[in-house]
Write an enzyme that holds these catalytic residues in place. Structure first.
Site, PDB file in Angstrom:
ATOM      1  N   ASP A   1      27.830 -34.878 -18.347  1.00 23.11           N
ATOM      2  CA  ASP A   1      26.770 -35.105 -19.337  1.00 23.11           C
ATOM      3  C   ASP A   1      25.489 -35.590 -18.655  1.00 23.11           C
ATOM      4  O   ASP A   1      24.382 -35.154 -18.969  1.00 23.11           O
ATOM      5  CB  ASP A   1      27.210 -36.069 -20.454  1.00 23.11           C
ATOM      6  CG  ASP A   1      28.212 -37.115 -20.007  1.00 23.11           C
ATOM      7  OD1 ASP A   1      28.800 -36.959 -18.920  1.00 23.11           O
ATOM      8  OD2 ASP A   1      28.412 -38.110 -20.729  1.00 23.11           O
TER       9      ASP A   1
ATOM     10  N   LYS B   1      33.861 -34.178 -15.322  1.00 23.09           N
ATOM     11  CA  LYS B   1      33.955 -35.099 -16.455  1.00 23.09           C
ATOM     12  C   LYS B   1      35.180 -35.984 -16.210  1.00 23.09           C
ATOM     13  O   LYS B   1      36.049 -36.172 -17.084  1.00 23.09           O
ATOM     14  CB  LYS B   1      34.077 -34.265 -17.752  1.00 23.09           C
ATOM     15  CG  LYS B   1      34.025 -35.063 -19.012  1.00 23.09           C
ATOM     16  CD  LYS B   1      32.665 -35.634 -19.342  1.00 23.09           C
ATOM     17  CE  LYS B   1      32.720 -36.473 -20.594  1.00 23.09           C
ATOM     18  NZ  LYS B   1      31.573 -37.380 -20.747  1.00 23.09           N
TER      19      LYS B   1
END
Ligand code: NAP
Length: 402
Positions: free
Chosen positions: A268, A222
């Protein structure tokens, strides 16, 4: 019942640089596990012992029961007796059923403690689809192996509750260093990600990809938001790939002249990728919290936690484990699926070089599922399935080894 009793014919397994030094009749420690451990452990042991007998005739595992969890507490007053730690330090390899995390009383998770004491820095979770297993995907061609960093990130457990003097002190420090405001009543958690920890994890993942003829290693992170932890993990991963494995790897977008592609995906996006196009992903290397989430999400694609094996590997120690918990409502009912533990032992057999026995187990498990004679969890998703008990499922696997 005799615990810590080592058969005289057993041979110690040494592990050097994450690889075992091969031994016939290896000594393997086992922790039966709490809850459904009493069901899945005997089922697993039956399958493994029979597979070794069928594959080699003269090779046996010298199983040694060591205590941890509720059974340990009952016998010794300690959830993780020192003797178990000493045995693992001496014998280096073990398999464990699920362990309850005692709630309250300041207990640390036994799983986390084992990982930290033995620096088991890689949690390896193969996620493979077996024909006939109910899956939410239309085309569940899933065959991924997830390498999750096991010692850093949120697993360090460095955190302070809201309104404590420690949290307030850290907030003051943060504000003086970053010039950013933090609400005074915030709880604070720290997320350390090191170059050393990231590189050794990615190194292990790439070595695995080379040895197992895999096609790609994806760095999941991330880093768009957490640049100096998640983003650094990605950068260090690429550095290891380029500086240590240039004979084997190429980067996504380059001409594929080498066997293994290295790429990265933001966390994600990775979640939708494994659902929409799982066939594009092979080996995944990631930080601790990402790895925690993606491992269970990926397991859901191939039959759920009852089908998901795992291993925790360090330089000198290896602990294989069922990835699900103790499922207490089913404990002692001879009902749950033993496949997670069986496939974990299959991983262990591959790790030890007993590949023929490992293949026998995999083939027989596949046949048993295709015969639709399965435990309750799979039966509820397979039309026309015959639900069998945990022990019967193991007996059928043995029968299908012919
Ligand atoms: P869990 O024990 O994994 O059970 C959650 C659900 O997963 C079960 O209710 C069941 O679903 C399914 N399941 C689990 N094992 C299965 C098996 N062998 N075959 C088929 N289905 C299976 O998770 P939990 O209820 O959250 O946790 C219970 C305890 O286990 C807690 O103390 C937790 O700390 C501990 N835990 C230990 C480990 C470990 O030792 N590695 C990991 C996770 C949790 P259905 O209800 O739909 O049938």
């Amino acid at each position: 019942m005799s615990y810590y009793s080592v058969p005289s014919w057993g041979k110690k397994v040494e592990i050097k640089n994450t690889k075992p030094v091969y031994n016939n009749n290896p000594i393997v420690l086992y922790i039966e596990g709490d809850g459904t451990g009493v069901d899945i452990w005997p089922a697993t042991r039956l399958v493994v012992d029979e597979a070794l007998k069928k594959a080699y005739n003269d090779i046996k595992i010298a199983w040694v029961e060591v205590l941890a969890g509720e059974k340990a507490y009952k016998e010794t007053g300690d959830y993780l007796p020192e003797k178990t730690i000493e045995f693992l330090k001496e014998y280096n390899i073990g398999i464990k059923g699920p362990l309850t995390t005692p709630v309250g009383g300041g207990f640390r998770s036994l799983n986390v403690t084992l990982r930290q004491v033995f620096d088991l820095y890689a949690c390896i979770r193969p996620v493979k689809y077996y024909q006939g297993v109910p899956s939410p995907l239309k085309n569940p061609s899933v065959d991924m192996v997830i390498f999750r960093e096991n010692t850093e990130d949120i697993y360090t457990g460095i955190e302070w509750a809201s309104n404590t003097p420690e949290a307030k002190k850290v907030i003051e420090l943060i504000e003086s260093l970053s010039k950013k405001k933090v609400r005074v009543d915030s709880g604070i958690g720290i997320k350390p990600v090191s170059e050393y920890g990231s590189k050794r994890l990615v190194r292990m993942a790439i070595k695995y990809a080379i040895e197992n003829k895999r096609k790609s290693v994806t760095l999941m992170h991330k880093g768009n938001i957490m640049k100096f932890t998640e983003g650094a993990f990605k950068n260090w991963g690429y550095e290891v790939a380029k500086s240590e494995f240039s004979d084997y790897v190429y980067m996504e977008g380059e001409e594929p002249k080498k066997p293994i592609m290295i790429n990265d995906r933001i966390a994600d996006n990775m979640f939708q990728q494994i659902i929409i196009s799982p066939q594009n992903y092979d080996v995944i290397a990631t930080t601790n919290l990402n790895g925690d989430y993606i491992s269970d999400a990926a397991a859901a694609l191939v039959g759920g936690l009852g089908m998901a094996p795992g291993a925790n590997i360090g330089e000198n120690t290896a602990v294989f484990e069922a990835t699900h918990g103790t499922a207490p409502k089913y404990a002692g009912l001879d009902k749950v699926n033993p496949s997670s533990l069986i496939l974990s032992v299959k991983m262990m057999l591959d790790f030890l070089g007993f590949n023929k026995a490992a293949s026998l187990i995999e083939g027989a498990l596949q046949k048993t599922i295709l015969d639709k004679t399965v435990t309750y969890d799979l039966a509820r998703g397979i039309e026309g399935a015959k639900e069998v008990k945990c022990s019967q499922f193991a007996e059928l696997i043995v029968k299908n080894m012919e």
